[in-house]
Design an enzyme around this catalytic site. Structure first.
Site, PDB file in Angstrom:
ATOM      1  N   SER A 199      41.839  41.505  83.836  1.00  0.00           N
ATOM      2  CA  SER A 199      43.173  41.648  83.264  1.00  0.00           C
ATOM      3  C   SER A 199      44.197  41.770  84.397  1.00  0.00           C
ATOM      4  O   SER A 199      44.289  40.869  85.230  1.00  0.00           O
ATOM      5  CB  SER A 199      43.212  42.843  82.302  1.00  0.00           C
ATOM      6  OG  SER A 199      44.344  42.801  81.480  1.00  0.00           O
ATOM      7  N   GLU A 338      40.628  36.578  73.269  1.00  0.00           N
ATOM      8  CA  GLU A 338      41.430  37.499  74.082  1.00  0.00           C
ATOM      9  C   GLU A 338      42.391  38.337  73.241  1.00  0.00           C
ATOM     10  O   GLU A 338      42.502  39.546  73.403  1.00  0.00           O
ATOM     11  CB  GLU A 338      42.253  36.708  75.113  1.00  0.00           C
ATOM     12  CG  GLU A 338      41.447  36.071  76.220  1.00  0.00           C
ATOM     13  CD  GLU A 338      41.021  37.040  77.301  1.00  0.00           C
ATOM     14  OE1 GLU A 338      41.244  38.250  77.162  1.00  0.00           O
ATOM     15  OE2 GLU A 338      40.431  36.581  78.294  1.00  0.00           O
ATOM     16  N   HIS A 426      39.323  40.616  74.657  1.00  0.00           N
ATOM     17  CA  HIS A 426      39.720  41.016  76.001  1.00  0.00           C
ATOM     18  C   HIS A 426      38.913  42.223  76.464  1.00  0.00           C
ATOM     19  O   HIS A 426      38.753  43.203  75.735  1.00  0.00           O
ATOM     20  CB  HIS A 426      41.210  41.364  75.969  1.00  0.00           C
ATOM     21  CG  HIS A 426      41.843  41.547  77.304  1.00  0.00           C
ATOM     22  ND1 HIS A 426      42.066  40.498  78.174  1.00  0.00           N
ATOM     23  CD2 HIS A 426      42.330  42.655  77.924  1.00  0.00           C
ATOM     24  CE1 HIS A 426      42.670  40.956  79.259  1.00  0.00           C
ATOM     25  NE2 HIS A 426      42.830  42.263  79.142  1.00  0.00           N
TER      26      HIS A 426
END
Length: 517
Positions: A199, A338, A426
């Site tokens: 990230s 995601e 994610h």
């Protein structure tokens, strides 16, 4: 084989670690090692300085304090939170506890958190399982973020009180320098360092690949779910810094425009406000600046690496398009779902309509929208694609021209993740990279299908470890080229797909294609 000593001599002094117990048996960890001087007082908003020396043996058996952020983001267990302080520039080292006949590869992890939160104390980032499984030395680092790490206050600098842009990115570079100077004492190989992050940590990896000053500090790179466009251009950075100081001066301020029509702030007044002894005031002003950016900047995040023309000469996407990234082997990828994490838990992604309005060309906007017409599911996917997958693909295109590049899509999800609607969202790949499904925090997610989860964990750790050793993630994963665009789909089992989601990629490419200039 001989056991490693828990006491290790660094350039600043001796650190004492602890042998792992129970699930972590066979490892040693050294936690909370300072890699820079405390960034407090006159060091606030400045580039990191070398850590001071200490006498005797420093107790490094406990994690150090997290960077300043909202308390809820520092949870380390139900009802337990990591303490916070500006004095947060520390790192943790994890190693197998037996000596090796040759130096071990080193893997340096940068945590995520949108450049506004995060800590290496998060249990998911425990490097013991990865270190033991792959016979590597794992380092997890902390860095400044939010207003403490990513404000460019240079417009308020004087000879007596200078400020440095990109303090958080400079922290990461300082940590990598510490690794070069010290990791051999822990059995690691300073000539074989892989930097990896997820990230905002993955975005940091792309920024490091785009920062000439980071050259030579690492030899391979892994960017997991980076948001390549999460940067702040220099003109925007000036507005954000100006607004931040005005908020400090007037906490009730309600500005909603990026236009600056007010009288300039005197640098002496700005410095008085910025040197407040109470960091909570800076955190609150940062929160208000976030709201200002959301209203005036179309949902932008004001804290991110600044394209300052110095440490970061160009944005990562522009650097890759120009063929100017540091030419080291790269693994880069995103997760299939995601956006679902943000839709369910933390709504920080701009909605699909707002993301489309950022596309200036109406024809391109319509073409992109035509590939996301399946209701809420596609609206979530559009938001995730626009932030992660599409610009990630563009970065891979550019970097593949200068160094071997390997692209993945993480599709694996446990039955629990499927039933709860998260899917391969994610950050879920972190459980396999760090082997966290073996720990209590991850075991519940794999309770219904441990054999498959173990296979994916072993495979992914093997690929990450193999890449750290040799710069090649192993058989069955071909290098990515713009001619074939072969992508490894990580699942049980893996498979290789040529240019998955071709039409969507082509539509987004019209947004991210290198300019002719």
């Amino acid at each position: 084989m001989a056991l490693l000593d828990t006491k290790v001599t660094t350039v600043n002094g001796v650190v004492g670690g602890a042998r792992g117990k129970r699930l972590r048996r066979g490892t040693i960890s050294w936690r909370g090692i300072p890699f820079a001087a405390p960034p407090v007082g006159h060091r606030r908003f400045r580039a990191p300085e070398p850590a001071p020396d200490w006498p005797g043996v420093r107790d490094c058996t406990r994690l150090a304090k997290a960077a300043i952020q909202e308390k809820r983001f520092t949870a380390v267990a139900p009802g337990r939170f990591a303490p916070m302080a500006e004095d947060c520039l520390t790192l943790n080292v994890f190693s197998p506890d037996v000596a090796s006949s040759r130096p071990r590869p080193v893997m340096v992890f940068i945590h995520g958190g949108a450049f506004i939160l995060g800590t290496a104390a998060t249990p998911l980032y425990d490097g013991a399982f990865l270190a033991r499984a792959q016979d590597v030395v794992v380092v997890t680092i902390q860095y400044r973020f939010g207003p403490f790490g990513f404000l460019d206050l240079s417009q308020f600098a004087t000879d007596d009180r200078p400020f440095d842009a990109n303090a958080g990115l400079r922290d990461q570079i300082a940590a990598l320098r510490w690794v070069q100077e010290n990791i051999a004492a822990f059995g690691g190989d300073p000539a074989n360092v892989t930097v990896f992050g997820e990230s905002a940590g993955g975005s940091s990896v792309l920024s490091l690949l785009s920062a000439p000053e980071a050259g030579g500090l690492f030899h391979h790179a892994i960017a997991q779910s980076p948001a390549p466009e999460l940067v702040v251009e220099q003109d925007e950075a000036g507005v954000y810094a100006d607004e931040f100081v005005r908020i400090l001066r007037d906490p009730q301020r309600r500005s909603t425009t990026m236009e600056r029509t007010e009288e300039p702030i005197d640098p002496a007044e700005a410095q008085r406000l910025l040197t407040t002894p109470n960091p909570a005031l800076l955190l609150e002003a940062g929160n208000r600046l976030m709201r200002f950016a959301a209203k005036s900047g179309g949902g932008a995040i004001p804290f991110a690496p600044v394209v300052d023309g110095d440490l970061l000469p160009l944005s990562p996407l522009a650097t890759a398009a120009a063929g100017r990234t540091i030419p080291v082997p790269l693994v880069i990828g995103s997760n299939k779902d995601e956006g679902k994490l943000f839709a369910k838990l933390w709504n920080v992604l701009p909605d699909s309509e707002r993301m489309l309005m950022r596309v200036e060309d109406e024809e391109v906007r319509r073409e992109i929208a035509s590939h996301y017409e399946n209701g809420d599911r596609d609206r979530i996917r559009l938001a995730g694609d626009s932030i992660f997958w599409a610009p990630m693909s563009a970065f891979a295109d550019g970097h593949s021209k200068v160094a071997p590049t390997y692209v993945y899509r993480y599709d694996y999800r446990t039955k629990v993740l499927d039933v709860t609607g998260f899917g391969a969202t994610h950050a879920t790949e972190l459980f396999t990279v760090f082997g966290a499904y073996r720990a209590p925090m991850g075991a519940g997610l794999a309770v219904a299908d441990w054999p498959g989860t173990r296979r994916v964990t072993d495979s992914m750790q093997g690929r990450w470890g193999g890449f750290a050793r040799t710069g090649d993630p192993g058989l069955g994963w071909p290098a990515y080229t713009t001619a074939e665009r072969k992508v490894l789909v990580i699942n049980d089992p893996d498979r290789v797909v040529a240019d998955p989601d071709t039409l969507r990629r082509q539509a987004w490419y019209r947004v991210h294609a290198p300019s002719e200039a």
